[in-house]
Design a protein around this motif. Structure first.
Motif, mmCIF file in Angstrom:
data_model
loop_
_atom_site.group_PDB
_atom_site.id
_atom_site.type_symbol
_atom_site.label_atom_id
_atom_site.label_comp_id
_atom_site.label_asym_id
_atom_site.label_seq_id
_atom_site.Cartn_x
_atom_site.Cartn_y
_atom_site.Cartn_z
ATOM 1 N N ALA A 157 -2.628 34.847 -21.102
ATOM 2 C CA ALA A 157 -2.195 35.412 -20.047
ATOM 3 C C ALA A 157 -1.657 34.136 -19.425
ATOM 4 C CB ALA A 157 -3.249 35.925 -19.845
ATOM 5 N N PHE A 158 -0.490 34.123 -18.468
ATOM 6 C CA PHE A 158 0.713 34.091 -17.516
ATOM 7 C C PHE A 158 -0.628 34.293 -16.301
ATOM 8 C CE2 PHE A 158 4.030 33.044 -20.453
ATOM 9 C CZ PHE A 158 3.918 31.720 -20.080
ATOM 10 N N GLY A 159 -0.805 33.022 -15.640
ATOM 11 C CA GLY A 159 -1.213 33.147 -14.422
ATOM 12 C C GLY A 159 -0.020 33.579 -12.888
ATOM 13 N N PRO A 160 -0.391 33.623 -11.900
ATOM 14 C CA PRO A 160 -0.228 34.157 -10.569
ATOM 15 C C PRO A 160 0.962 32.365 -10.313
ATOM 16 C CG PRO A 160 -1.969 34.251 -9.896
ATOM 17 C CD PRO A 160 -1.491 33.975 -11.099
ATOM 18 N N ASP A 161 0.184 31.269 -11.043
ATOM 19 C CA ASP A 161 0.847 29.803 -10.685
ATOM 20 C C ASP A 161 2.080 29.447 -11.738
ATOM 21 O OD1 ASP A 161 -0.679 29.451 -12.926
ATOM 22 O OD2 ASP A 161 -2.618 28.704 -12.114
ATOM 23 N N GLY A 162 1.850 30.736 -12.762
ATOM 24 C CA GLY A 162 3.278 30.219 -14.293
ATOM 25 C C GLY A 162 1.991 29.574 -15.528
ATOM 26 N N LYS A 163 1.172 29.184 -14.861
ATOM 27 C CA LYS A 163 0.752 28.657 -16.095
ATOM 28 C C LYS A 163 -0.077 29.806 -17.219
ATOM 29 C CE LYS A 163 -1.045 24.866 -13.026
ATOM 30 N NZ LYS A 163 0.112 23.191 -13.515
ATOM 31 N N LEU A 164 -0.198 29.225 -18.219
ATOM 32 C CA LEU A 164 -0.508 29.802 -19.759
ATOM 33 C C LEU A 164 -2.392 29.088 -19.317
ATOM 34 C CD1 LEU A 164 1.771 29.425 -22.114
ATOM 35 C CD2 LEU A 164 0.259 30.909 -21.826
ATOM 36 N N TYR A 165 -2.754 30.944 -19.236
ATOM 37 C CA TYR A 165 -4.125 30.904 -19.596
ATOM 38 C C TYR A 165 -4.805 31.029 -20.607
ATOM 39 C CZ TYR A 165 -5.060 29.811 -14.526
ATOM 40 O OH TYR A 165 -4.227 29.003 -12.625
ATOM 41 N N PHE A 166 -5.955 30.283 -21.412
ATOM 42 C CA PHE A 166 -6.741 30.720 -22.239
ATOM 43 C C PHE A 166 -8.346 30.141 -22.033
ATOM 44 C CE2 PHE A 166 -3.861 27.135 -22.874
ATOM 45 C CZ PHE A 166 -5.060 25.724 -22.841
ATOM 46 N N ASN A 167 -8.932 30.733 -24.095
ATOM 47 C CA ASN A 167 -10.456 30.870 -23.570
ATOM 48 C C ASN A 167 -11.106 29.827 -23.992
ATOM 49 O OD1 ASN A 167 -9.787 32.734 -24.681
ATOM 50 N ND2 ASN A 167 -11.927 32.580 -26.285
#
Lengths: 409, 222
Positions: free
Chosen positions: A189-199
């Motif tokens: 998912a994209f965070g509000p910071d424009g970065k891609l988050y993943f587990n």
């Protein structure tokens, strides 16, 4: 070996000993053989006295279920809400993301496909835009580009919505992720910071994972700037960012084989990077692991925001940001629970809702249930997605279907 | 591991006790109608199975070494394999024309019928030493974790006990060479390091294993 054999030639007696010992040596080697093979990942951490337990993960059917065979009338919702089968025949449909032109992209696990679901008004057209991928569970969309998370790679498909029938070759964004298959599939998912988050899940049921695992991490969309966001997270395959604060909230699957009621799966809040959430030392914020918890204390770790119930398997979660549902639903969290396998009485198989209020404990209630009837289940809610019109989509990977929940008083 | 159990854990106690095991078995019995009773119609399956009888045997005990016995197979296994044949994810020139026109109800009925047939008593191993090697391989590879104690199968995982030697060898080789569809990859991982001799030893052991060994079979406990 050859040299030792040569030595034995000097003394007939010793050679005889060696020959006589050979079968014994083979037996010893044979007894060591179990060290070379491993139990299946789901059985890891099972105490020996439960070796004959009939509990095992539920198999994924090899084919999706047509809409006409889905007993959707069994689903119970609060008054005024309705559920329908929005799309079917999407094998193993998992996480969802919407393109800017209205295409719903859907990931899968074992099926290895990424789907595009195009709304034709009276029906939904399902296209396979990628196949043969390694458990492409995670999908995220930004600026015309679809990002897909496999086990060890993150790919992107540029300009995908203009080319659904002739998808471009993927571009590799990042390919340095661990290749472990247990808990290797990813939410993206994209965070509000424009970065891609993943587990990056723990490569086991219960173990002391390397620092590279049991984490949530993020990168820039160009693959640069990898950093860890949260540690001690056994496996989070669903998260979202608060619509107002932008802070990360995530679900987590607790360990197996500790009992029917312990530990709970959990909902967490990570207001900033750097927290450790307890795995493998402490579960659900207050239960030390029988093996790894020795000498530790749960107070060392960030506690969960909410206990969700044991083995419920919380997957996707989303803050409700639509306007279709009644006003009190705004910013509530919907959580899809795929349901238990490591529990003698089944639990989960539903969509829950959480209301967060400052200074009060979260309110946690059933929103949609009925996929579990007694001890039999016929579907498994995997992910939720809020559509622009405010309807809530629920994917069911077991049936390869997507349901749509609407409100009309 | 049990020695290190933390006493503060609520709910951990009963898990380790007999209560749990009794509960688990109870669930197996109670939960089974999903897989046989509620799953398909045994009588309808009996009629629909007539076309299968020439190869698989009227009671699901095949007499052709290359053709698998279906008697006593977990119904979910038979159902999923029929689906795979129909979707041509599992390829067989013999099965393809037979399954083409089956509905899902047909498949569930057939699966329910075969599940309640009694597996034939297998012949003793032709080569007991080889079978002993196979027995140790079964242990080494934790086959019973998925195929259930006694290798009688469970859920979508087949019964191996008493299956034909020739069929088992063919299937293990097919997994080894990735010729057979593997839903979650487990069998491919297990089969790839096996030598031909080990495959034969495994088949020798499994083919001689009484079909009713291990836990009580769900449908006989019913």
């Amino acid at each position: 070996m050859g040299q030792k054999h040569g030595m034995s030639l000097h003394c007939a007696g010793r050679r005889l000993t060696v020959v006589a010992l050979l079968p014994a040596l083979l037996l010893v080697l044979g007894a060591m053989a179990p060290l070379q093979a491993q139990q299946p990942p789901w059985a890891q951490g099972r105490p020996p006295e439960l070796a004959t337990s009939p509990l095992a993960p539920h198999p994924q059917p090899p084919a999706p279920t047509p809409a006409k065979d889905l007993p959707i009338d069994k689903i119970k919702l609060p008054p005024g809400f309705k559920i329908e089968v929005w799309a079917d025949m999407i094998p193993n449909a998992r996480s969802m993301t919407l393109g800017s032109r209205g295409t719903l992209f859907v990931g899968s696990r074992g099926a290895g496909n990424v789907y595009a679901v195009v709304d034709r008004g009276d029906r939904r057209e399902v296209k396979i835009i990628a196949s043969g991928l390694q458990q492409p569970n995670g999908v995220a969309f930004k600026d015309g580009t679809l990002y897909v998370a496999e086990i060890s790679r993150i790919l992107k498909y540029e300009g995908i919505e203009e080319r659904l029938d002739n998808p471009p070759e993927p571009v590799v964004v990042y390919d340095l992720l661990p290749k472990d298959r247990p808990h290797g599939w990813k939410y993206l998912a994209f965070g509000p910071d424009g970065k891609l988050y993943f587990n990056i899940g723990a490569p086991c049921n219960i173990c002391l994972p390397p620092d590279t695992h049991a984490v949530i991490a993020r990168i820039n969309p160009d693959g640069s700037g990898f950093e860890y966001v949260a540690r001690g997270v056994r496996n989070s395959v669903g998260f979202d960012f608060h619509p107002e604060t932008g802070e990360l909230y995530f679900t987590n699957h607790g360990r197996d084989w500790l009992g029917d009621d312990v530990p709970n799966d959990t909902l967490h809040h990570a207001p900033r990077p750097g927290f450790h959430f307890g795995y493998p030392y402490c579960h659900q914020g207050d239960v030390l692991d029988p093996e790894f918890g020795r000498g530790r204390s749960c107070t060392e770790f960030a506690p969960p925001l909410l206990k969700l119930g044991p083995h419920v398997a919380p997957n996707g979660m989303k803050f409700y940001t639509g306007r279709m549902f009644p006003p009190e639903y705004r910013h509530r969290i919907f959580i899809a629970q795929r349901g238990s396998w490591n529990r003698t009485q089944k639990i989960g198989y539903r969509v829950m809702q959480v209301e967060l209020k400052l200074g009060e404990p979260p309110r946690y209630e059933v929103f949609a249930e009925g996929w579990l009837q007694g001890e039999e289940f016929w579907g498994r809610p995997a992910y939720v997605y809020v559509m622009p019109d405010g309807a809530l989509l629920v994917s069911d990977d077991y049936n390869g279907a997507i349901y749509r929940i609407t409100y009309a008083p | 591991m049990a020695g290190g159990r933390d006493e503060r854990q609520p709910g951990a106690g009963p898990w380790y006790g007999i209560k749990w095991i009794v509960g688990g078995l109870g669930l197996l019995v109670v939960g089974f109608p999903l897989l046989a009773g509620g799953f398909g119609d045994v009588e309808a399956g009996r009629r629909k199975a007539e076309v299968c009888a020439p190869c698989h045997g009227a009671d699901g005990n095949s007499t052709t070494p290359e053709v698998p016995s279906l008697a006593g197979q977990p119904p979910l296994y038979t159902y999923y394999q029929l689906l795979l044949f129909q979707q041509q994810q599992r390829v067989s020139a013999q099965m393809a024309p037979v399954v083409a026109s089956l509905s899902r109800q047909d498949m569930q009925d057939l699966a329910a019928y075969y599940a309640v047939q009694t597996p034939a008593v297998p012949p003793p191993p032709r080569d007991p030493a080889k079978a002993e090697v196979g027995r140790r391989l079964v242990k080494a590879h934790y086959c019973d974790s998925c195929h259930a104690p006694g290798l009688v199968g469970q859920k979508h995982i087949p019964r191996l006990a008493g299956q034909h030697y020739a069929y088992l060898v063919t299937q293990l080789r097919a997994y080894k060479t990735q010729q057979r569809t593997d839903l979650d990859g487990t069998m491919t991982i297990v089969a790839q390091p096996l030598s031909n001799e080990e495959i034969e030893a495994l088949a020798e052991y499994l083919a001689s294993l009484p079909a009713g060994a291990g836990l009580p079979r769900p449908h006989t406990a019913r």
